[in-house]
Design a protein around this motif. Structure first.
Motif, mmCIF file in Angstrom:
data_model
loop_
_atom_site.group_PDB
_atom_site.id
_atom_site.type_symbol
_atom_site.label_atom_id
_atom_site.label_comp_id
_atom_site.label_asym_id
_atom_site.label_seq_id
_atom_site.Cartn_x
_atom_site.Cartn_y
_atom_site.Cartn_z
ATOM 1 N N TYR A 430 0.820 -1.210 0.000
ATOM 2 C CA TYR A 430 0.000 0.000 0.000
ATOM 3 C C TYR A 430 0.860 1.269 0.000
ATOM 4 C CZ TYR A 430 -4.486 -2.341 0.433
ATOM 5 O OH TYR A 430 -5.609 -3.091 0.175
ATOM 6 N N LEU A 431 1.997 1.244 0.702
ATOM 7 C CA LEU A 431 2.896 2.396 0.639
ATOM 8 C C LEU A 431 3.470 2.566 -0.767
ATOM 9 C CD1 LEU A 431 4.994 2.420 3.952
ATOM 10 C CD2 LEU A 431 3.280 4.066 3.204
ATOM 11 N N ALA A 432 3.804 1.424 -1.414
ATOM 12 C CA ALA A 432 4.303 1.498 -2.791
ATOM 13 C C ALA A 432 3.235 2.065 -3.727
ATOM 14 C CB ALA A 432 4.744 0.110 -3.256
ATOM 15 N N SER A 433 1.970 1.680 -3.496
ATOM 16 C CA SER A 433 0.881 2.227 -4.309
ATOM 17 C C SER A 433 0.796 3.740 -4.157
ATOM 18 C CB SER A 433 -0.451 1.575 -3.905
ATOM 19 O OG SER A 433 -0.413 0.175 -4.068
ATOM 20 N N PHE A 434 0.887 4.204 -2.915
ATOM 21 C CA PHE A 434 0.824 5.653 -2.688
ATOM 22 C C PHE A 434 2.040 6.366 -3.277
ATOM 23 C CE2 PHE A 434 -2.468 4.775 0.471
ATOM 24 C CZ PHE A 434 -3.304 5.847 0.247
ATOM 25 N N THR A 435 3.203 5.712 -3.220
ATOM 26 C CA THR A 435 4.396 6.339 -3.798
ATOM 27 C C THR A 435 4.261 6.487 -5.304
ATOM 28 O OG1 THR A 435 5.700 5.269 -2.053
ATOM 29 C CG2 THR A 435 6.909 6.234 -3.876
ATOM 30 N N TRP A 436 3.708 5.463 -5.958
ATOM 31 C CA TRP A 436 3.466 5.579 -7.399
ATOM 32 C C TRP A 436 2.367 6.613 -7.686
ATOM 33 C CZ3 TRP A 436 6.735 4.121 -10.919
ATOM 34 C CH2 TRP A 436 7.624 3.085 -10.645
ATOM 35 N N MET A 437 1.430 6.757 -6.742
ATOM 36 C CA MET A 437 0.444 7.834 -6.881
ATOM 37 C C MET A 437 1.136 9.191 -6.849
ATOM 38 S SD MET A 437 -2.585 6.504 -4.345
ATOM 39 C CE MET A 437 -3.352 4.899 -4.548
ATOM 40 N N THR A 459 14.054 16.773 -18.264
ATOM 41 C CA THR A 459 13.179 16.460 -17.124
ATOM 42 C C THR A 459 12.536 15.091 -17.282
ATOM 43 O OG1 THR A 459 12.721 18.813 -16.909
ATOM 44 C CG2 THR A 459 11.255 17.300 -15.749
ATOM 45 N N ASN A 460 12.122 14.769 -18.513
ATOM 46 C CA ASN A 460 11.497 13.475 -18.776
ATOM 47 C C ASN A 460 12.471 12.337 -18.525
ATOM 48 O OD1 ASN A 460 9.191 12.059 -19.507
ATOM 49 N ND2 ASN A 460 9.910 11.801 -21.611
ATOM 50 N N ARG A 461 13.740 12.524 -18.945
ATOM 51 C CA ARG A 461 14.759 11.493 -18.705
ATOM 52 C C ARG A 461 15.011 11.310 -17.213
ATOM 53 N NH1 ARG A 461 17.354 13.920 -23.210
ATOM 54 N NH2 ARG A 461 18.691 15.115 -21.780
ATOM 55 N N LEU A 462 14.981 12.401 -16.459
ATOM 56 C CA LEU A 462 15.173 12.320 -15.016
ATOM 57 C C LEU A 462 14.058 11.509 -14.355
ATOM 58 C CD1 LEU A 462 16.842 13.247 -12.558
ATOM 59 C CD2 LEU A 462 15.341 15.245 -12.432
ATOM 60 N N ILE A 463 12.815 11.706 -14.797
ATOM 61 C CA ILE A 463 11.686 10.942 -14.254
ATOM 62 C C ILE A 463 11.870 9.454 -14.531
ATOM 63 C CG2 ILE A 463 9.226 10.451 -14.617
ATOM 64 C CD1 ILE A 463 9.540 12.739 -12.828
ATOM 65 N N LYS A 464 12.268 9.102 -15.762
ATOM 66 C CA LYS A 464 12.473 7.696 -16.118
ATOM 67 C C LYS A 464 13.556 7.064 -15.255
ATOM 68 C CE LYS A 464 11.065 7.927 -20.980
ATOM 69 N NZ LYS A 464 11.496 7.754 -22.386
ATOM 70 N N TRP A 465 14.607 7.837 -14.945
ATOM 71 C CA TRP A 465 15.726 7.299 -14.181
ATOM 72 C C TRP A 465 15.384 7.142 -12.698
ATOM 73 C CZ3 TRP A 465 19.242 9.310 -10.482
ATOM 74 C CH2 TRP A 465 20.377 8.523 -10.276
ATOM 75 N N LEU A 466 14.531 8.033 -12.179
ATOM 76 C CA LEU A 466 14.249 8.041 -10.745
ATOM 77 C C LEU A 466 13.034 7.225 -10.341
ATOM 78 C CD1 LEU A 466 14.862 11.755 -9.653
ATOM 79 C CD2 LEU A 466 16.212 9.749 -9.043
ATOM 80 N N MET A 467 12.116 6.933 -11.270
ATOM 81 C CA MET A 467 10.809 6.431 -10.831
ATOM 82 C C MET A 467 10.881 5.062 -10.160
ATOM 83 S SD MET A 467 8.821 5.612 -14.383
ATOM 84 C CE MET A 467 9.328 4.324 -15.501
ATOM 85 N N PHE A 468 11.700 4.141 -10.649
ATOM 86 C CA PHE A 468 11.742 2.827 -10.023
ATOM 87 C C PHE A 468 12.447 2.840 -8.665
ATOM 88 C CE2 PHE A 468 10.688 1.491 -14.332
ATOM 89 C CZ PHE A 468 9.726 0.521 -14.075
ATOM 90 N N PRO A 469 13.621 3.508 -8.532
ATOM 91 C CA PRO A 469 14.210 3.595 -7.181
ATOM 92 C C PRO A 469 13.304 4.276 -6.163
ATOM 93 C CG PRO A 469 15.834 4.174 -8.846
ATOM 94 C CD PRO A 469 14.533 4.067 -9.561
ATOM 95 N N VAL A 470 12.589 5.321 -6.603
ATOM 96 C CA VAL A 470 11.689 6.016 -5.677
ATOM 97 C C VAL A 470 10.438 5.197 -5.424
ATOM 98 C CG1 VAL A 470 10.254 8.065 -5.372
ATOM 99 C CG2 VAL A 470 12.558 8.295 -6.293
ATOM 100 N N GLY A 471 9.830 4.663 -6.504
ATOM 101 C CA GLY A 471 8.555 3.946 -6.371
ATOM 102 C C GLY A 471 8.634 2.727 -5.489
ATOM 103 N N TYR A 472 9.751 1.992 -5.546
ATOM 104 C CA TYR A 472 9.878 0.773 -4.743
ATOM 105 C C TYR A 472 10.884 0.910 -3.597
ATOM 106 C CZ TYR A 472 7.171 -1.623 -8.324
ATOM 107 O OH TYR A 472 6.165 -2.011 -9.176
ATOM 108 N N GLY A 473 11.805 1.871 -3.718
ATOM 109 C CA GLY A 473 12.822 2.017 -2.683
ATOM 110 C C GLY A 473 12.344 2.761 -1.454
ATOM 111 N N VAL A 474 11.577 3.860 -1.647
ATOM 112 C CA VAL A 474 11.101 4.658 -0.513
ATOM 113 C C VAL A 474 10.209 3.841 0.425
ATOM 114 C CG1 VAL A 474 9.680 6.632 0.143
ATOM 115 C CG2 VAL A 474 11.377 6.869 -1.685
ATOM 116 N N PRO A 475 9.172 3.117 -0.081
ATOM 117 C CA PRO A 475 8.375 2.296 0.844
ATOM 118 C C PRO A 475 9.187 1.191 1.511
ATOM 119 C CG PRO A 475 7.734 1.889 -1.435
ATOM 120 C CD PRO A 475 8.613 3.083 -1.455
ATOM 121 N N ALA A 476 10.194 0.651 0.811
ATOM 122 C CA ALA A 476 11.032 -0.389 1.422
ATOM 123 C C ALA A 476 11.804 0.163 2.610
ATOM 124 C CB ALA A 476 11.988 -0.968 0.383
ATOM 125 N N VAL A 477 12.300 1.397 2.476
ATOM 126 C CA VAL A 477 13.031 2.024 3.593
ATOM 127 C C VAL A 477 12.107 2.266 4.779
ATOM 128 C CG1 VAL A 477 14.253 4.112 4.303
ATOM 129 C CG2 VAL A 477 14.766 3.059 2.093
#
Length: 638
Positions: A430-437, A459-477
């Protein structure tokens, strides 16, 4: 020309004949343990054993001959009255029940015709029972002393009870071990009941389990846990039931529930102890069955608790104990240690609403279907695949797994460790869902900003590079920090979710509130950008359509990814039931909203669906038929 030598062929024939001879000779040499050879060709198991394959005669050298338990079906040897069958390796014997012996003085016999079991009387029996009765009377005088328990503070009462329970258990075990020849002793009066059992044979019977019963409460304990490796003397187990102790250490000593939840003690307090070494840890779990003081309505929640000694004195705790079967008259518990035990019942502050339950299951089932279809669309529809679609896909996958786990396992509270793992997984998903939100909101904001910014590719390239580490990494931490600091708060007595104690629920609500607030800011910024862009347009149709679509997505995103969860926090006061219904309906249909907004509202997706569903045209059929018609030339004629 020389004739070919016959020596190689002769050697081969001799070696083959040697193999055949060894096979005939070796069939008996390779018979497994507990078997013998028959006619130098086959093996068969000894009397009292049977082959694992079920064959009477065999040649397979890795066959296993297993012991037959003649005391269990289909054999069930009958030894006569006051006697029981005892299985041993390769056979069985009969022996008299405890308190009985053969007239011949032997300890065992073979069949019911040899049964001469008679009840025995011994002066030690009377002596042991008198000493045990004296222990009961001494402790009873303390229990009925209302002055002693009515004037003390809660901490002092808990400390005194802890000391008295330990003293009582030690005295009972010591008394039982003084008369080891009396294997079973029972004493009962108006306030207490005791049963002790002494083990002197060091558990000669494999996997033997002893059963003790006092006042309709019972204990099943493994023999090896009683002796604790003690091979030099007798060991004992005691089961003690206290009729009135629950009035002193009642449900107010249970800290895991609030007072408004209406917890009350619904069994007698029962102590289980082993000696002479007073270990409380066990290799095998014990099974305790408690008779209810009041008939238990099936709608109430039962807790198996034990008296936990602490520096403050003691309190009821559920650690290591959980119910495995509950009916109106009894609760059966499994515990991994010994102590004093009881059953608590709770009137939950908010009774389960069957209509809400049906709505939840129906809504989440529909949501799962829509999320599955949405994920397939994001994967297969090439026309819409971009950074935004990737974020949609990850959000759909996280919500799908979270809803599926919630439907199938949120109430699996029987095993505490498993329940904690389920709660941790739900916390993460659920935290991962909210992070992707949150990433959805950020990307929508950047997309709207792209209408007014010339260079957007970096900016678009930055989003592509950051989205997976942020989307799954932040809730894991977040989950790792929460689990590392307070792992025992994962899982509640009736749900595999985060505990409300010590504000632990804010490890979920905190990030959720932050994400909803940031998404609200993104929503307002998107509308501000779109309003400015719309006022400066020169009637470009494609741009107007993009603005309308962005406006629709911004509104839907705020509704789907933010406002619905706020309804869960508003379930207080007189409007709690209405908010609960709204929260259940809207939130369980999240998957449907995602499929509707991001798939069905998309012109490209609708066109893709149409191409899939559209049958082949007549021109295509004509082309195919003419290509392979009777007047077409084959490749061979060319």
């Amino acid at each position: 020309m020389r004739e070919p030598s016959l020596l190689p062929e002769l050697c081969i024939l001799l070696s083959l004949s040697g193999v055949v001879f060894q096979k005939a000779e070796g069939a008996c040499a390779r018979c497994p343990q507990n078997s013998f050879c028959v006619n130098n060709t086959h093996c068969t198991c000894n009397h009292g054993y049977t082959s694992q394959s079920g064959q009477k005669f065999f040649t397979f050298p890795l066959e296993i001959c297993q012991d037959i338990d003649e005391c269990k079906p289909p054999f069930s040897i009958y030894c006569g009255s006051n006697a029981e069958c005892q299985n041993v390796e390769g056979g069985f014997y009969c022996r008299c029940d405890l308190g009985y012996k053969l007239l011949s003085g032997d300890t065992q016999f073979q069949n019911s015709h040899e049964n001469t079991c008679r009840k025995i009387t011994s002066p030690n029996t009377t002596k042991g029972k008198k000493e045990l009765q004296q222990v009961v009377e001494n402790f009873e005088s303390l229990l009925i002393n209302k002055t002693l328990w009515g004037t003390g503070e809660k901490r002092e009462v808990a400390s005194m009870i802890t000391s008295l329970l330990q003293t009582m258990e030690s005295s009972v075990l010591e008394t039982a071990l003084k008369t080891p020849n009396q294997e079973i002793q029972k004493v009962q009066n108006s306030t207490m009941a005791i049963e002790t059992r002494v083990v002197t044979d060091n558990c000669s019977e494999e996997r033997k389990i002893f059963n003790l019963n006092v006042q309709m409460n019972s204990l099943d304990i493994h023999c090896n846990d009683i002796i604790q490796g003690n091979v030099q003397g007798p060991s004992a187990v005691a089961l003690i039931s206290y009729s009135s102790l629950g009035n002193i250490i009642n449900a107010t000593f249970f800290d895991e529930m609030n007072e408004k939840d209406g917890v009350f003690l619904n069994s007698q307090v029962v102590s289980a102890a082993i000696g002479p070494k007073r270990n409380i840890s066990l290799f095998n779990s014990v099974i305790l069955s408690f008779q209810h003081v009041k008939t238990k309505p099936l709608s109430k929640k039962a807790f198996c608790v034990f008296w936990k000694s602490t520096e403050e004195g003691g309190h009821w705790s559920t650690d290591g104990c959980f119910p495995i079967q509950v009916n109106k008259s009894h609760t059966t518990c499994r515990c991994t240690h010994l102590s004093s035990f009881a059953v608590l019942l709770a009137f939950t502050s908010q009774e389960e609403d069957p209509i809400l339950a049906v709505m939840t299951y129906v809504g989440l089932s529909l949501s799962l279907l829509c999320l599955f279809l949405a994920a397939l669309t994001f994967l297969l529809c090439k026309a819409i695949q971009n950074t935004s679609t990737s974020i949609h896909l990850q959000l759909s996958l996280c919500l799908f797994l979270a809803h599926l786990l919630f439907l199938t396992a949120v109430d699996r509270t029987e095993i505490k460790v498993l329940c904690a793992i389920i709660a941790g997984a739900l916390h993460y998903l659920y935290l991962a869902s909210f992070t992707w939100m949150l990433l959805e909101g950020l990307h929508l904001f950047l997309t709207a900003r792209n209408l007014t910014v010339v260079n957007y590719s970096s900016t678009n390239r930055l989003i592509k590079w950051l989205m997976f580490p942020v989307g799954y990494g932040v809730p894991a931490v977040i989950v790792a920090i929460s689990a590392g600091s307070r792992p025992h708060l994962y899982g509640t007595p009736d749900r595999c979710w985060l505990h409300l104690k010590q504000g632990f629920i804010w490890s979920f609500l905190g990030p959720v509130c932050a994400i909803i607030s940031v998404n609200l800011v993104f929503f307002l910024l998107v509308f501000w950008i779109l309003k400015r862009k719309f006022s400066s347009l020169n009637s470009e149709v494609s741009t107007i359509q993009n603005i309308r679509m962005l406006t629709l997505k911004a509104t839907a995103q705020l509704f789907i990814l933010g406002c619905t969860w706020c309804l869960g926090i508003l379930q207080v006061g007189p409007a709690a039931r209405i908010m609960a219904y709204l929260f259940t309906i809207i939130n369980s249909l999240q998957g449907f909203f995602i499929f509707l907004v991001y798939c069905l509202f998309s012109h490209q997706v609708r066109k893709w669906f149409g191409d899939i569903m559209k049958p082949k045209s007549e021109s295509e059929s004509y082309t195919l038929s003419s290509r392979f018609g009777p007047y077409s030339k084959s490749s061979e004629d060319k």
